[in-house]
Design an enzyme around this catalytic site. Structure first.
Site, PDB file in Angstrom:
ATOM      1  N   LYS A  65       0.890  -1.165   0.000  1.00  0.00           N
ATOM      2  CA  LYS A  65       0.000   0.000   0.000  1.00  0.00           C
ATOM      3  C   LYS A  65       0.925   1.211   0.000  1.00  0.00           C
ATOM      4  O   LYS A  65       1.634   1.457   0.957  1.00  0.00           O
ATOM      5  CB  LYS A  65      -0.871  -0.017   1.267  1.00  0.00           C
ATOM      6  CG  LYS A  65      -2.164   0.764   1.167  1.00  0.00           C
ATOM      7  CD  LYS A  65      -2.011   2.259   1.019  1.00  0.00           C
ATOM      8  CE  LYS A  65      -1.855   3.016   2.307  1.00  0.00           C
ATOM      9  NZ  LYS A  65      -1.607   4.456   2.058  1.00  0.00           N
TER      10      LYS A  65
ATOM     11  N   GLU B 234       8.620   0.400  11.824  1.00  0.00           N
ATOM     12  CA  GLU B 234       9.723   1.373  11.803  1.00  0.00           C
ATOM     13  C   GLU B 234       9.076   2.731  11.986  1.00  0.00           C
ATOM     14  O   GLU B 234       8.443   3.252  11.069  1.00  0.00           O
ATOM     15  CB  GLU B 234      10.462   1.327  10.458  1.00  0.00           C
ATOM     16  CG  GLU B 234      11.225   0.061  10.212  1.00  0.00           C
ATOM     17  CD  GLU B 234      12.509  -0.036  11.026  1.00  0.00           C
ATOM     18  OE1 GLU B 234      12.902   0.960  11.671  1.00  0.00           O
ATOM     19  OE2 GLU B 234      13.106  -1.118  11.037  1.00  0.00           O
TER      20      GLU B 234
ATOM     21  N   CYS C 242      13.394   9.644   9.361  1.00  0.00           N
ATOM     22  CA  CYS C 242      13.161   9.151  10.718  1.00  0.00           C
ATOM     23  C   CYS C 242      14.444   9.170  11.536  1.00  0.00           C
ATOM     24  O   CYS C 242      14.401   9.184  12.755  1.00  0.00           O
ATOM     25  CB  CYS C 242      12.567   7.744  10.685  1.00  0.00           C
ATOM     26  SG  CYS C 242      13.443   6.620   9.604  1.00  0.00           S
TER      27      CYS C 242
ATOM     28  N   GLU D 268       8.807  14.571  17.007  1.00  0.00           N
ATOM     29  CA  GLU D 268       9.391  14.440  15.669  1.00  0.00           C
ATOM     30  C   GLU D 268       8.803  15.526  14.777  1.00  0.00           C
ATOM     31  O   GLU D 268       7.588  15.582  14.586  1.00  0.00           O
ATOM     32  CB  GLU D 268       9.086  13.057  15.097  1.00  0.00           C
ATOM     33  CG  GLU D 268       9.767  12.836  13.769  1.00  0.00           C
ATOM     34  CD  GLU D 268       9.611  11.426  13.245  1.00  0.00           C
ATOM     35  OE1 GLU D 268       8.474  10.936  13.169  1.00  0.00           O
ATOM     36  OE2 GLU D 268      10.641  10.806  12.906  1.00  0.00           O
TER      37      GLU D 268
HETATM   38  P1  NAI Z   1       1.431   8.007   8.524  1.00  0.00           P
HETATM   39  O1  NAI Z   1       2.077   7.102   9.517  1.00  0.00           O
HETATM   40  O2  NAI Z   1       0.020   8.394   8.793  1.00  0.00           O
HETATM   41  O3  NAI Z   1       1.481   7.333   7.085  1.00  0.00           O
HETATM   42  C1  NAI Z   1       2.351   6.270   6.714  1.00  0.00           C
HETATM   43  C2  NAI Z   1       1.569   5.257   5.887  1.00  0.00           C
HETATM   44  O4  NAI Z   1       0.540   4.684   6.681  1.00  0.00           O
HETATM   45  C3  NAI Z   1       0.871   5.847   4.658  1.00  0.00           C
HETATM   46  O5  NAI Z   1       0.948   4.921   3.601  1.00  0.00           O
HETATM   47  C4  NAI Z   1      -0.550   5.995   5.127  1.00  0.00           C
HETATM   48  O6  NAI Z   1      -1.506   6.004   4.110  1.00  0.00           O
HETATM   49  C5  NAI Z   1      -0.703   4.763   5.989  1.00  0.00           C
HETATM   50  N1  NAI Z   1      -1.801   4.827   6.945  1.00  0.00           N
HETATM   51  C6  NAI Z   1      -2.346   5.921   7.530  1.00  0.00           C
HETATM   52  N2  NAI Z   1      -3.362   5.571   8.348  1.00  0.00           N
HETATM   53  C7  NAI Z   1      -3.446   4.222   8.295  1.00  0.00           C
HETATM   54  C8  NAI Z   1      -4.304   3.260   8.918  1.00  0.00           C
HETATM   55  N3  NAI Z   1      -5.268   3.618   9.751  1.00  0.00           N
HETATM   56  N4  NAI Z   1      -4.096   1.952   8.640  1.00  0.00           N
HETATM   57  C9  NAI Z   1      -3.125   1.557   7.799  1.00  0.00           C
HETATM   58  N5  NAI Z   1      -2.299   2.431   7.169  1.00  0.00           N
HETATM   59  C10 NAI Z   1      -2.461   3.738   7.412  1.00  0.00           C
HETATM   60  O7  NAI Z   1       2.370   9.276   8.370  1.00  0.00           O
HETATM   61  P2  NAI Z   1       2.054  10.695   7.651  1.00  0.00           P
HETATM   62  O8  NAI Z   1       0.642  11.080   7.945  1.00  0.00           O
HETATM   63  O9  NAI Z   1       2.503  10.596   6.246  1.00  0.00           O
HETATM   64  O10 NAI Z   1       3.080  11.653   8.417  1.00  0.00           O
HETATM   65  C11 NAI Z   1       2.822  12.107   9.734  1.00  0.00           C
HETATM   66  C12 NAI Z   1       4.103  12.092  10.558  1.00  0.00           C
HETATM   67  O11 NAI Z   1       4.582  10.759  10.671  1.00  0.00           O
HETATM   68  C13 NAI Z   1       5.278  12.838   9.975  1.00  0.00           C
HETATM   69  O12 NAI Z   1       5.232  14.188  10.291  1.00  0.00           O
HETATM   70  C14 NAI Z   1       6.450  12.156  10.634  1.00  0.00           C
HETATM   71  O13 NAI Z   1       6.656  12.694  11.919  1.00  0.00           O
HETATM   72  C15 NAI Z   1       5.994  10.736  10.768  1.00  0.00           C
HETATM   73  N6  NAI Z   1       6.549   9.891   9.690  1.00  0.00           N
HETATM   74  C16 NAI Z   1       7.588   9.067   9.972  1.00  0.00           C
HETATM   75  C17 NAI Z   1       8.163   8.316   8.972  1.00  0.00           C
HETATM   76  C18 NAI Z   1       9.318   7.428   9.231  1.00  0.00           C
HETATM   77  O14 NAI Z   1      10.114   7.204   8.343  1.00  0.00           O
HETATM   78  N7  NAI Z   1       9.437   6.837  10.395  1.00  0.00           N
HETATM   79  C19 NAI Z   1       7.695   8.387   7.593  1.00  0.00           C
HETATM   80  C20 NAI Z   1       6.545   9.240   7.409  1.00  0.00           C
HETATM   81  C21 NAI Z   1       6.021   9.960   8.435  1.00  0.00           C
END
Ligand code: NAI
Ligand code: MG
Length: 499
Positions: free
Chosen positions: A190, A264, A299, A401
């Protein structure tokens, strides 16, 4: 398997328009069952570059069904044959590096030269690494009883659900799909709603070599598309990279189903600079570690830099000069070092953190580099990198973060004080210590609470080295042989009675 070879297309606009709007299921580019799409926007201009399939539970069901049907034959293949196919995929991807670099630069705003092209290269490398590990899917013989032959064997889990974010979408996908596939699982990815195109193209390229249904990808939003993937009864494992908040939701559903999950999540990675450190090296390490060229959207970003009082001012001046020298601009321009933030929502979040820092009494916000002035980029999501000084480890800037180009330089006077502050965080992903003293360095590697600790350098995740966090930074490890064995197989114990 498709027989028509894909010709690399280095015009990212044309490529985006050509592949946009599709999922890839059972080897075919298909539209969402509902026919719905959502726009994909170039964050450097604000213009729509393509559409993406707005997928829901029906599409997930279709993709998981294809993966489940393909899994039996895939798992029955000799392991080294699967590995050889994944290695073939790596070689094929290597021919598409320029194309993929340009496409990911267009959809994410990450500069081509410093980030996007580099990411495309790492994707091929990750597949190459895992392709060679197929014969390591070994079990053990166990001296349980002289009249019984007791062995363990590694078996694939089945269908793996892969949920990825937008910051390094191709690389993060590769580190999940490569070990999953080599271990005999089939996969449904996804993609992140902000960056669905380059990962779709990667999967389309890989589907030239892989049997249909082995690798599927769908695009869509979290609740409509990610959640049904985790919840699907035929998905036996989920691997996720993203926010702590979403990680908890994913883990909760996986917990209900009692399936394994790898997470992660975020970080607030500390960097400790002692007064005897090679300052030039440490400053260069801060620029690289903070991922200023990716707008801090990492991250592992070194977003808490603890610097000894004696060298604090010199460090800050040198860091500011280095970040000032980075050029902000069009992500596709070879001269550009720093591109844009991914989305309006993330930009608002980053600006809010910067405001919160400015409001701290005694804090200084050093804004670096210069905004691009080109007419075409007027709607671009650019924000100048900011180095905060005069703050401590208790402010929001140091605790949460930010995922933007914002770092805190925090002054310390004693080593113990620095270690305590570095560990005073609910995250534990990466940490670095900069010193010429071996004893201090060794002590710090023992005391720093993180999954990835480095001395006098700040390199990123590498195939072959286990990567992952402790505390709220996640569960499980990626990128290594052990990651494949521990997280993409289960161990079966088999006992033969000889009597
Ligand atoms: P997110 O964690 O919401 O999104 C990551 C993935 O999870 C996307 O593909 C999203 O569509 C999916 N997702 C969202 N809700 C879900 C659910 N209920 N069930 C299954 N999948 C779901 O992160 P987002 O909204 O892009 O960014 C928010 C914050 O997250 C950022 O500001 C940052 O702090 C952190 N982040 C950390 C990352 C890392 O590499 N550890 C990468 C991206 C964001
Ligand atoms: Mg989210």
């Amino acid at each position: 398997m498709n027989t028509q070879p894909l010709i690399p297309d280095t015009d990212p606009h044309r490529l985006a328009a050509a592949i946009g709007g599709h999922n890839l299921i059972a080897g075919q580019l298909v539209r969402a069952a509902s026919g719905r799409t959502f726009p994909v926007v170039n964050p450097a201009t604000g213009r729509e570059i393509a559409s993406a399939a707005f997928s829901d539970a029906a599409d997930i069901d279709r993709a998981v069904g294809a993966a489940a049907r393909a899994q039996v034959a895939w798992a029955a293949m000799p392991a080294r044959k699967r590995g050889a196919l994944v290695s073939d995929c790596a070689r094929l991807l290597a021919e598409h590096v320029e194309e993929l670099g340009r496409l990911v630069a267009l959809e994410t705003g990450k500069a081509l030269r410093t980030e996007s092209r580099v990411e495309a290269g790492v994707v091929a490398d990750a597949l190459q690494f895992y392709g060679g590990l197929a014969s390591e899917l070994k079990g053990e013989s166990v001296p349980f009883h002289p009249e019984m032959l007791t062995v363990t064997q590694r078996e694939p889990i089945g269908v793996v659900g892969v949920i990825i974010p937008w910051n390094a979408p191709m690389m993060l996908m590769a580190l999940k799909i490569a070990p999953a596939l080599v271990a005999g699982n089939t996969v449904v990815v996804k993609s992140a709603e902000e960056a669905p195109l380059a990962v779709l193209r990667v999967c389309q390229i890989l589907n030239q070599k892989l049997p249909a249904g082995v690798l599927n990808i769908v695009s869509g939003f979290g609740p409509e598309c990610g959640a049904p993937l985790v919840a699907h009864p035929s998905v036996g494992k989920v691997t996720f990279t993203g926010s702590v908040e979403t990680g908890r939701i994913v883990a909760r559903t996986a917990g209900e189903k009692l399936i394994p999950v790898t997470l992660e999540l975020g970080g607030k990675s500390p960097m400790i600079v002692m007064d005897d450190a090679d300052l030039d090296k440490a400053v260069a390490g801060a620029v690289a570690g903070m991922r200023f060229t990716r707008q801090g959207q990492s991250c592992t970003a070194a977003s808490r830099i603890f610097v000894h009082d004696k060298v604090h001012d010199a460090f800050v001046a040198a860091l500011k000069a280095r970040v000032d020298a980075l050029k902000m601009g069009d992500p596709l321009d070879e001269a550009t070092d720093i591109g844009t933030i991914i989305s309006r929502g993330q930009l608002a979040k980053v600006l809010d953190y910067i405001e919160s820092g400015r409001a701290i009494p005694g804090a200084q916000a050093l804004e670096c580099s210069t905004l691009p002035t080109h007419e075409d980029l007027r709607q671009g999501l650019f924000v100048r990198p900011v180095i905060f000084t005069g703050v401590d480890n208790s402010c929001r800037l140091a605790r949460e973060e930010i995922f933007g180009p914002v770092t805190c330089v925090i002054r310390f006077r004693s080593y113990d004080e620095a270690i305590a502050a570095a560990n005073d965080s609910h995250f534990g992903l990466a940490a670095t210590i900069w010193t010429r003293d071996l004893k201090t360095a060794l002590d710090a590697t023992k005391r720093l609470q993180a999954g990835f600790v480095q001395v006098n350098q700040n390199i990123v995740v590498q195939p072959g080295l286990s990567y992952g966090g402790i505390k709220q930074s996640g569960l499980g490890r990626e990128a290594s042989l052990e990651a494949m064995l521990d997280h993409f197989t289960h161990k079966k114990t088999v006992i033969f009675s000889m009597t």
